[in-house]
Every structure is written in C-alpha cells, then in structure tokens.
Write a protein that holds these residues in place. Structure first.
Motif, PDB file in Angstrom:
ATOM      1  N   ILE A 116       4.879   4.876   3.003  1.00  0.00           N
ATOM      2  CA  ILE A 116       5.219   6.015   3.868  1.00  0.00           C
ATOM      3  C   ILE A 116       5.875   5.508   5.152  1.00  0.00           C
ATOM      4  O   ILE A 116       6.872   6.058   5.621  1.00  0.00           O
ATOM      5  N   LYS A 154      -7.327   5.413  -7.089  1.00  0.00           N
ATOM      6  CA  LYS A 154      -6.237   6.229  -7.610  1.00  0.00           C
ATOM      7  C   LYS A 154      -6.196   6.199  -9.146  1.00  0.00           C
ATOM      8  O   LYS A 154      -6.928   5.439  -9.774  1.00  0.00           O
ATOM      9  N   SER A 180       0.832  -1.203   0.000  1.00  0.00           N
ATOM     10  CA  SER A 180       0.000   0.000   0.000  1.00  0.00           C
ATOM     11  C   SER A 180       0.865   1.251   0.000  1.00  0.00           C
ATOM     12  O   SER A 180       2.067   1.192   0.318  1.00  0.00           O
ATOM     13  N   GLY A 181       0.225   2.364  -0.306  1.00  0.00           N
ATOM     14  CA  GLY A 181       0.906   3.647  -0.173  1.00  0.00           C
ATOM     15  C   GLY A 181       1.248   3.928   1.286  1.00  0.00           C
ATOM     16  O   GLY A 181       2.295   4.498   1.599  1.00  0.00           O
ATOM     17  N   THR A 182       0.340   3.526   2.172  1.00  0.00           N
ATOM     18  CA  THR A 182       0.556   3.732   3.601  1.00  0.00           C
ATOM     19  C   THR A 182       1.820   3.007   4.077  1.00  0.00           C
ATOM     20  O   THR A 182       2.647   3.585   4.793  1.00  0.00           O
ATOM     21  N   ALA A 211      -3.838   8.673   5.963  1.00  0.00           N
ATOM     22  CA  ALA A 211      -2.772   7.702   5.672  1.00  0.00           C
ATOM     23  C   ALA A 211      -1.404   8.357   5.582  1.00  0.00           C
ATOM     24  O   ALA A 211      -0.382   7.687   5.764  1.00  0.00           O
ATOM     25  N   THR A 212      -1.368   9.666   5.310  1.00  0.00           N
ATOM     26  CA  THR A 212      -0.075  10.368   5.291  1.00  0.00           C
ATOM     27  C   THR A 212       0.509  10.425   6.698  1.00  0.00           C
ATOM     28  O   THR A 212       1.722  10.292   6.874  1.00  0.00           O
ATOM     29  N   THR A 258      -4.624  16.636   4.136  1.00  0.00           N
ATOM     30  CA  THR A 258      -4.326  15.381   3.453  1.00  0.00           C
ATOM     31  C   THR A 258      -5.233  14.291   3.992  1.00  0.00           C
ATOM     32  O   THR A 258      -6.053  14.512   4.894  1.00  0.00           O
ATOM     33  N   PHE A 259      -5.070  13.104   3.449  1.00  0.00           N
ATOM     34  CA  PHE A 259      -5.730  11.900   3.939  1.00  0.00           C
ATOM     35  C   PHE A 259      -4.937  11.381   5.147  1.00  0.00           C
ATOM     36  O   PHE A 259      -3.715  11.515   5.186  1.00  0.00           O
ATOM     37  N   TRP A 294     -10.359  16.953   1.723  1.00  0.00           N
ATOM     38  CA  TRP A 294      -9.867  16.309   2.952  1.00  0.00           C
ATOM     39  C   TRP A 294     -10.024  17.218   4.169  1.00  0.00           C
ATOM     40  O   TRP A 294      -9.720  18.411   4.108  1.00  0.00           O
ATOM     41  N   VAL A 320       2.676  16.675   0.550  1.00  0.00           N
ATOM     42  CA  VAL A 320       1.687  15.919  -0.232  1.00  0.00           C
ATOM     43  C   VAL A 320       1.365  16.704  -1.501  1.00  0.00           C
ATOM     44  O   VAL A 320       1.367  17.934  -1.490  1.00  0.00           O
ATOM     45  N   SER A 335       0.537   5.382  -4.646  1.00  0.00           N
ATOM     46  CA  SER A 335      -0.483   4.421  -4.216  1.00  0.00           C
ATOM     47  C   SER A 335      -1.226   3.884  -5.429  1.00  0.00           C
ATOM     48  O   SER A 335      -1.467   4.614  -6.391  1.00  0.00           O
ATOM     49  N   ASP A 379       4.609  12.524  -0.521  1.00  0.00           N
ATOM     50  CA  ASP A 379       3.439  11.661  -0.657  1.00  0.00           C
ATOM     51  C   ASP A 379       2.800  11.999  -2.002  1.00  0.00           C
ATOM     52  O   ASP A 379       2.043  12.952  -2.127  1.00  0.00           O
ATOM     53  N   GLU A 409      -1.482  10.655  -4.893  1.00  0.00           N
ATOM     54  CA  GLU A 409      -2.529  11.166  -5.781  1.00  0.00           C
ATOM     55  C   GLU A 409      -1.947  11.827  -7.026  1.00  0.00           C
ATOM     56  O   GLU A 409      -2.702  12.371  -7.837  1.00  0.00           O
ATOM     57  N   ASN A 432      -4.192   2.180  -4.834  1.00  0.00           N
ATOM     58  CA  ASN A 432      -5.483   1.853  -4.232  1.00  0.00           C
ATOM     59  C   ASN A 432      -6.580   2.002  -5.299  1.00  0.00           C
ATOM     60  O   ASN A 432      -6.379   2.647  -6.322  1.00  0.00           O
ATOM     61  N   GLY A 463      -2.123  -1.382  -3.456  1.00  0.00           N
ATOM     62  CA  GLY A 463      -0.674  -1.501  -3.566  1.00  0.00           C
ATOM     63  C   GLY A 463      -0.011  -0.152  -3.442  1.00  0.00           C
ATOM     64  O   GLY A 463      -0.681   0.880  -3.422  1.00  0.00           O
TER      65      GLY A 463
HETATM   66  C1  LIG Z   1      -4.506   7.064  -1.031  1.00  0.00           C
HETATM   67  C2  LIG Z   1      -3.580   7.909  -0.266  1.00  0.00           C
HETATM   68  C3  LIG Z   1      -2.622   7.357   0.598  1.00  0.00           C
HETATM   69  C4  LIG Z   1      -2.597   5.915   0.994  1.00  0.00           C
HETATM   70  O1  LIG Z   1      -2.413   5.007   0.005  1.00  0.00           O
HETATM   71  P1  LIG Z   1      -2.958   3.506   0.215  1.00  0.00           P
HETATM   72  O2  LIG Z   1      -2.397   2.792  -0.954  1.00  0.00           O
HETATM   73  O3  LIG Z   1      -4.450   3.575   0.204  1.00  0.00           O
HETATM   74  O4  LIG Z   1      -2.411   3.012   1.507  1.00  0.00           O
HETATM   75  C5  LIG Z   1      -1.721   8.203   1.206  1.00  0.00           C
HETATM   76  N1  LIG Z   1      -1.763   9.519   1.002  1.00  0.00           N
HETATM   77  C6  LIG Z   1      -2.677  10.095   0.208  1.00  0.00           C
HETATM   78  C7  LIG Z   1      -2.641  11.570   0.022  1.00  0.00           C
HETATM   79  C8  LIG Z   1      -3.630   9.315  -0.436  1.00  0.00           C
HETATM   80  O5  LIG Z   1      -4.563   9.902  -1.196  1.00  0.00           O
END
Ligand SMILES: *Cc1c(COP(=O)(O)O)cnc(C)c1O
Length: 374
Positions: free
Chosen positions: A65, A189, A60-62, A89-90, A86-87, A317, A134, A184, A160, A163, A186, A196
């Motif tokens: 990070i 995206k 994942s993107g998470t 997950a950052t 941001t989301f 967000w 981000v 990411s 990050d 997006e 996801n 992933g």
């Molecule tokens: C989607 C997203 C993430 C997380 O990515 P995942 O693959 O869903 O874990 C992190 N930061 C931002 C800004 C996102 O939009």
C-alpha cells in the motif's frame, strides 16, 4: 479433557508439500537471497492467475500500500480518501507519506466503501490524490460505482485486496480493477508466506519503479549511487517459494472457506438474532472470514462464551475514524461502519477445521443465543 483450540484463521501449508519443493530449490542453489527465481516466479504466477499486467513481490501488504501511494505520487499534505471500516494497515501508509487521510463510511449491502459518501468526500476534497477501497473479509466493494466516481474526479484508485485474493467481482478478480491492487500473505490470510505482500498494476513502468524503490533505490552504477530515498521492501526468495506453493492450493482454500460459510449459514439459520455478511450477485467471495452481526445480543458476551470453550472469535474491525490515532481526521458518512463494529463477530474460519470443529462452534452459538443473556 481440554477441548482443542479452534482458531480464527491460521497458516495451512499444502498436503502435497509444494512449498517445500520451491524452498528446497532455493536451498539447493544457495539462492536464499537476494531475490531469485522464486520471486520472479511468484510475481508472474500471481499476476497470471488474477489477470494483472505486472506484479512486485514485497515484504508485506502494508509495504505494498505504501508503494502504491508513492507510485501515484501521494506526498506531503495530499488528501487520500480511505475506507474507514478496515484494519489500520490500510491507513497507516497514508501517514508514512505525510499525507492526510479522509475516512469514508461503508454501506450495508457491501460492508465496504459507500459510493455516495465517496462522491461527497471528493466533492469536498476535489484535489484528493488517491482513493483506497477495501474488500473486507473477501466481500467485494461496489467497484463499478466506485470506479466511475474515481474516473469522474480523475483520481487514482488503489484496491486493498489483502483479504480478498480469489474473490471476483462480476467475474474479474478483485485487486485488478483499480490503478493498483495489493494482496497480503500474512499468517492469517487465505494463503500465507509467513509474511509478505504483492502490488499489482497494468502500469509496467510504475511496477519497475516500485521494485527500484523497494531495493534501496540504487541507481544504475557500479558504485552505490542514489538519487532517491529507497526502502528495503523486497520479498526474499525463500518466502516467495512458500508463496508459489500456496498459490497451487488457493482454489482449495477458497472452496473450504466457502464450505465453512455455508455450514454456519445452514446450522444457524433458525437464530433470528443473527444476520450473515452480505451476499451479492456481483461477487464470488473467498469468504476469508465468516462474519455475522447480532441483534439484541452483546457480541462480547458471545465471544466470551466461545472463548470459554477454547474457540477463537473476533469483533469486526473498529473503524479508523473511531481510532485515537486517526480521530482528528475528517470523516464522511453516518454510523454504518460503527454499527458493524458494535454488533459484529468474526467466527472461526480456519481452513483446517473439521465438520466436528464447525459443529462445536455452532453448538456454543446456539446454546448462547437460545439463553440470550446478552
Ligand atoms: C492484513 C491486511 C493488511 C496488511 O497486510 P500485511 O501483509 O499484514 O502488512 C492490509 N489491509 C487489510 C484489510 C488487511 O486485512
């Protein structure tokens, strides 16, 4: 007849079936896991496309990070400066590392981290161990200014770019400016592998280390030997096959997202209550989502009216410093991020949308804003 649902952004596999070819290859060789040719292929192809030295494919993107923070040595009690708008997950991985986030406001002309407030944050926390910037909705942050400040304070920069895959800043891909960049894949995206992420960097040794941590930190030994804590964060060979196929249509997806943005801009240009997301000469945006801010109209009212027509939209967000889970942490800035959240709407930007779909959305917006009951 019920109107067909229009989505914000959803998976869009290639018409050519590229993804299935790579996945089939993995099946034919029984190499669905672990790792395998698609993982290496996806890493190399993405790194080459964006011009990064090295890449590690992760779940994942998470997790990317998280691994970036570990790679720069963020640990217990360290301060990490993070964009507030941001989301979550950052910011969550900062907590995974037992570190302390300090949130920073955005600026109006990029919607991303305000360099002046970044400077203030680093003056207050000169020992900060990392900065996370981000590139929201595909808009690039002010990278020249941000990089210069990071250099001055000798603090690593993590981008990050979850997006903003395909967005360039002054001709170079976002995600490749900082010490580390993450993408990411996801489901929502611009390209997706179902789920992933990817970590990129020019630091070969650190990327190798991340691959090691991400496969349970197994030391070189015949038996299972561990001298560090590991993670199960590696992308599977099936998922990577989808990614390789999707990379082939990234250009098409960007072209469509930009078309969608232009369409809304043209159709809605007469409405004085609407401002579009910023357009700057320094970036070429992938326009992952087309977002607007509203004046004298409640965004909730517009989003409700769109929903009645079976059209998905979403607020911008909600900043991290306003989230219950993060509000105890320090925040450097004013109310730009908060205002964007309070006035913003992300319009449906699904790459499968037809002109008819786009007109449907524009018609509702025009009707709602000319009645102006917000
Ligand atoms: C989607 C997203 C993430 C997380 O990515 P995942 O693959 O869903 O874990 C992190 N930061 C931002 C800004 C996102 O939009």
């Amino acid at each position: 007849m019920e109107n067909e649902r229009i989505l914000l952004s959803s998976p869009h596999m290639s018409d050519q079936g590229y993804e299935q070819e790579y996945v089939q290859e993995a099946f034919d060789t029984n190499w669905i896991a672990p790792l395998g040719a698609n993982v290496t292929g996806f890493e190399n192809e993405l790194a080459e496309l964006v011009g990064a030295g090295h890449a590690a494919a992760l779940v994942s993107g998470t997790s990317a990070i998280h691994m970036a923070l570990k790679a720069v040595g963020v640990g217990k009690g360290d301060v990490v400066i993070c964009q507030s708008l941001t989301f979550s997950a950052t910011a969550n991985p900062i907590i995974y590392q037992d570190a302390t986030p300090v949130f920073v406001d955005s600026d109006k002309d990029s919607w991303n981290m305000n360099p002046a407030y970044l400077r203030k944050a680093l003056e207050k926390y000169p020992d900060a161990k990392a900065v996370i910037v981000v590139h929201l909705y595909g808009l690039s942050a002010k990278l020249d200014e941000i990089m210069e400040i990071c250099k001055e304070f000798n603090v690593p920069l993590i981008e990050d770019a979850a997006e903003s895959l395909g967005t360039t800043y002054k001709g170079k891909y976002t995600g490749t400016f900082g010490d580390y960049g993450i993408y990411s894949f996801n489901g929502n995206k611009i390209i997706t592998t179902s789920g992933g992420g990817m970590l990129v960097s020019n630091n070969e040794e650190r990327i190798a280390k991340v691959r090691f941590w991400a496969t349970q930190a197994r030391d070189q030994a015949r038996h299972y030997q561990h001298s560090e804590i590991g993670y199960n964060y590696r992308m599977s060979n099936i998922v990577a096959g989808i990614g390789r196929g999707q990379l082939k249509v990234l250009k098409d997806r960007i072209a469509k997202k930009r078309y969608i943005h232009d369409f809304y801009k043209e159709e809605l240009k007469e409405l004085s209550q609407i401002s579009f997301m910023p357009e700057n000469d320094w970036d070429f945006s992938n326009y992952w989502l087309s977002a607007i801010t509203l004046k004298d109209v409640n965004p909730t009212y517009l989003m409700d009216e769109l929903e009645k027509e079976n059209i998905e939209s979403r607020p911008i967000w909600k900043p991290m410093h306003l989230q219950p889970v993060f509000e105890k942490y320090d925040y450097i800035g004013e109310t730009v991020a908060q205002r964007l959240f309070e006035t913003g709407v992300c319009l449906p930007s699904d790459s499968k949308m037809s002109d008819e779909d786009l007109s449907r959305v524009a018609t509702v917006i025009k009707r709602v804003l000319s009645n102006d009951k917000g």
